[in-house]
Design a protein around this motif. Sequence first.
Motif, PDB file in Angstrom:
ATOM      1  N   ARG A  76       0.826  -1.207   0.000  1.00  0.00           N
ATOM      2  CA  ARG A  76       0.000   0.000   0.000  1.00  0.00           C
ATOM      3  C   ARG A  76       0.863   1.261   0.000  1.00  0.00           C
ATOM      4  N   ASP A  77       1.941   1.257   0.774  1.00  0.00           N
ATOM      5  CA  ASP A  77       2.833   2.419   0.802  1.00  0.00           C
ATOM      6  C   ASP A  77       3.498   2.642  -0.557  1.00  0.00           C
ATOM      7  N   SER A  78       3.896   1.549  -1.205  1.00  0.00           N
ATOM      8  CA  SER A  78       4.521   1.661  -2.526  1.00  0.00           C
ATOM      9  C   SER A  78       3.538   2.214  -3.549  1.00  0.00           C
ATOM     10  N   LEU A  79       2.308   1.717  -3.507  1.00  0.00           N
ATOM     11  CA  LEU A  79       1.286   2.224  -4.427  1.00  0.00           C
ATOM     12  C   LEU A  79       0.941   3.676  -4.114  1.00  0.00           C
ATOM     13  N   GLY A  80       0.984   4.055  -2.838  1.00  0.00           N
ATOM     14  CA  GLY A  80       0.702   5.438  -2.472  1.00  0.00           C
ATOM     15  C   GLY A  80       1.720   6.402  -3.048  1.00  0.00           C
ATOM     16  N   ILE A  81       2.990   6.010  -3.072  1.00  0.00           N
ATOM     17  CA  ILE A  81       4.035   6.858  -3.679  1.00  0.00           C
ATOM     18  C   ILE A  81       3.808   6.995  -5.175  1.00  0.00           C
ATOM     19  N   LYS A  82       3.507   5.881  -5.830  1.00  0.00           N
ATOM     20  CA  LYS A  82       3.241   5.928  -7.278  1.00  0.00           C
ATOM     21  C   LYS A  82       2.016   6.791  -7.576  1.00  0.00           C
ATOM     22  N   LEU A  83       0.998   6.712  -6.703  1.00  0.00           N
ATOM     23  CA  LEU A  83      -0.202   7.520  -6.905  1.00  0.00           C
ATOM     24  C   LEU A  83       0.117   9.010  -6.797  1.00  0.00           C
ATOM     25  N   LYS A  84       0.963   9.387  -5.849  1.00  0.00           N
ATOM     26  CA  LYS A  84       1.337  10.795  -5.714  1.00  0.00           C
ATOM     27  C   LYS A  84       2.107  11.291  -6.937  1.00  0.00           C
ATOM     28  N   LEU A  85       2.969  10.449  -7.502  1.00  0.00           N
ATOM     29  CA  LEU A  85       3.697  10.836  -8.715  1.00  0.00           C
ATOM     30  C   LEU A  85       2.735  11.070  -9.871  1.00  0.00           C
ATOM     31  N   ILE A  86       1.740  10.208  -9.994  1.00  0.00           N
ATOM     32  CA  ILE A  86       0.745  10.388 -11.056  1.00  0.00           C
ATOM     33  C   ILE A  86      -0.044  11.677 -10.838  1.00  0.00           C
ATOM     34  N   GLN A  87      -0.429  11.936  -9.603  1.00  0.00           N
ATOM     35  CA  GLN A  87      -1.182  13.151  -9.301  1.00  0.00           C
ATOM     36  C   GLN A  87      -0.345  14.404  -9.563  1.00  0.00           C
ATOM     37  N   ASN A  88       0.966  14.348  -9.310  1.00  0.00           N
ATOM     38  CA  ASN A  88       1.840  15.477  -9.631  1.00  0.00           C
ATOM     39  C   ASN A  88       1.869  15.735 -11.135  1.00  0.00           C
ATOM     40  N   LYS A  89       1.912  14.663 -11.926  1.00  0.00           N
ATOM     41  CA  LYS A  89       1.905  14.819 -13.380  1.00  0.00           C
ATOM     42  C   LYS A  89       0.587  15.409 -13.861  1.00  0.00           C
ATOM     43  N   ILE A  90      -0.499  14.983 -13.215  1.00  0.00           N
ATOM     44  CA  ILE A  90      -1.808  15.540 -13.594  1.00  0.00           C
ATOM     45  C   ILE A  90      -1.855  17.030 -13.299  1.00  0.00           C
ATOM     46  N   ASN A  91      -1.354  17.443 -12.138  1.00  0.00           N
ATOM     47  CA  ASN A  91      -1.341  18.869 -11.794  1.00  0.00           C
ATOM     48  C   ASN A  91      -0.459  19.661 -12.761  1.00  0.00           C
ATOM     49  N   ALA A  92       0.703  19.107 -13.116  1.00  0.00           N
ATOM     50  CA  ALA A  92       1.602  19.802 -14.050  1.00  0.00           C
ATOM     51  C   ALA A  92       0.962  19.937 -15.422  1.00  0.00           C
ATOM     52  N   THR A  93       0.270  18.897 -15.860  1.00  0.00           N
ATOM     53  CA  THR A  93      -0.394  18.942 -17.172  1.00  0.00           C
ATOM     54  C   THR A  93      -1.505  19.984 -17.179  1.00  0.00           C
ATOM     55  N   ASN A  94      -2.282  20.045 -16.112  1.00  0.00           N
ATOM     56  CA  ASN A  94      -3.346  21.051 -16.027  1.00  0.00           C
ATOM     57  C   ASN A  94      -2.765  22.463 -16.025  1.00  0.00           C
ATOM     58  N   GLU A  95      -1.622  22.651 -15.363  1.00  0.00           N
ATOM     59  CA  GLU A  95      -0.981  23.965 -15.373  1.00  0.00           C
ATOM     60  C   GLU A  95      -0.481  24.315 -16.774  1.00  0.00           C
ATOM     61  N   ILE A 137      -2.350  21.263 -27.073  1.00  0.00           N
ATOM     62  CA  ILE A 137      -3.515  21.079 -26.203  1.00  0.00           C
ATOM     63  C   ILE A 137      -4.014  19.639 -26.281  1.00  0.00           C
ATOM     64  N   ASN A 138      -4.107  19.087 -27.502  1.00  0.00           N
ATOM     65  CA  ASN A 138      -4.567  17.704 -27.668  1.00  0.00           C
ATOM     66  C   ASN A 138      -3.637  16.724 -26.968  1.00  0.00           C
ATOM     67  N   SER A 139      -2.331  16.989 -27.102  1.00  0.00           N
ATOM     68  CA  SER A 139      -1.360  16.097 -26.462  1.00  0.00           C
ATOM     69  C   SER A 139      -1.493  16.126 -24.946  1.00  0.00           C
ATOM     70  N   LEU A 140      -1.638  17.335 -24.393  1.00  0.00           N
ATOM     71  CA  LEU A 140      -1.770  17.458 -22.943  1.00  0.00           C
ATOM     72  C   LEU A 140      -3.066  16.832 -22.433  1.00  0.00           C
ATOM     73  N   LYS A 141      -4.166  16.996 -23.178  1.00  0.00           N
ATOM     74  CA  LYS A 141      -5.438  16.404 -22.752  1.00  0.00           C
ATOM     75  C   LYS A 141      -5.413  14.880 -22.889  1.00  0.00           C
ATOM     76  N   ASP A 142      -4.706  14.386 -23.905  1.00  0.00           N
ATOM     77  CA  ASP A 142      -4.528  12.924 -24.007  1.00  0.00           C
ATOM     78  C   ASP A 142      -3.738  12.395 -22.812  1.00  0.00           C
ATOM     79  N   ASP A 143      -2.717  13.166 -22.427  1.00  0.00           N
ATOM     80  CA  ASP A 143      -1.946  12.773 -21.245  1.00  0.00           C
ATOM     81  C   ASP A 143      -2.819  12.745 -19.996  1.00  0.00           C
ATOM     82  N   LEU A 144      -3.738  13.716 -19.895  1.00  0.00           N
ATOM     83  CA  LEU A 144      -4.637  13.751 -18.752  1.00  0.00           C
ATOM     84  C   LEU A 144      -5.523  12.507 -18.700  1.00  0.00           C
ATOM     85  N   ILE A 145      -5.993  12.063 -19.849  1.00  0.00           N
ATOM     86  CA  ILE A 145      -6.844  10.863 -19.883  1.00  0.00           C
ATOM     87  C   ILE A 145      -6.064   9.642 -19.421  1.00  0.00           C
ATOM     88  N   ASP A 146      -4.847   9.472 -19.960  1.00  0.00           N
ATOM     89  CA  ASP A 146      -4.012   8.336 -19.561  1.00  0.00           C
ATOM     90  C   ASP A 146      -3.684   8.379 -18.071  1.00  0.00           C
TER      91      ASP A 146
END
Length: 301
Positions: free
Chosen positions: A110-129, A163-172
């Motif tokens: 669970r701790d390992s998955l939690g770290i990976k989840l935070k990395l994904i969430q950071n990428k989502i925030n960066a993409t939205n910015e 924009i399309n590339s960033l939104k595709d990244d958001l979906i993934d």
Amino acid sequence: MKIKNSIHLFFVCLMSISSVKAQSITRINNSEIENIRIFQSGAYVNRSAKVQLKNGLNEIVFDELSPYITPNSVSVKGFGDATIIGVRYQQNYLKDLKKSPEVNKLEADRDSLGIKLKLIQNKINATNEGIAVLQANKSIGGNNNGVVANDLIAIVDYYVKKINSLKDDLIDLGIKEQKMQEQINKINQQLTTLNNKQNQPEGNIIVTVDAKSNSVANFIFSYLIGSNVSWTPIYDVRVKNINSPIEFTLKAKVYQSTGEDWNNSLLTLNTGNPTAGGEKPILYPWYLDFQYYYKTKTMES
């Protein structure tokens, strides 16, 4: 009573309560299971242990037992240069909780998955910015300046592709985030189930012994677990073809959630009732007879 040194002293003590304060307290958490007799509701457990006694009063605590033991079923036998003064059973709510290897592994996953989840969430925030920056600066040439057609086409093409590339990244990233969160939720549910089992109290059988000298005594004790253990028969029926006899295989499904570890233990299945009395039942006879039929004649008109 003490017998000659060449003969072991044999003592038996059923459940009793002793108010004598022991001088030496010894905790035994590695008593061995000799055999287990499982009924369709309940089980008798037989254990043994060697204990180093000190001269004088000793209090021996057999711990890590089931909290579902029927108190008046406890029986203790001892072999050694000592006398049993009292035996009692209690539930211990103050034990130090030990995590099982399964719980430790699940928490690490669970701790390992939690770290990976935070990395994904950071990428989502960066993409939205990144999308927000592009949308904030999509004005071309200002209000009073014109734009060359070729430059306009290149800028629009870049904007649309980016924009399309960033939104595709958001979906993934969103799909990965959802799957990761589902895995974490499943682990949390499993941990809740395991922790509920581990957080229950443990049973203790406390034996007070008066030893004549420093010596080793052998103890055999048994008890009835009245709940959280049972077995049901399962029948496996097989036939090769219509000309072959039917083969019946009797199996059993054993369930236990007693708080004890029964791995590699000798099990015996029993259809009796451990709480039933020892008196023989009264058998009433069944009488067989013939059934008489009477034919009724009909009168002719």
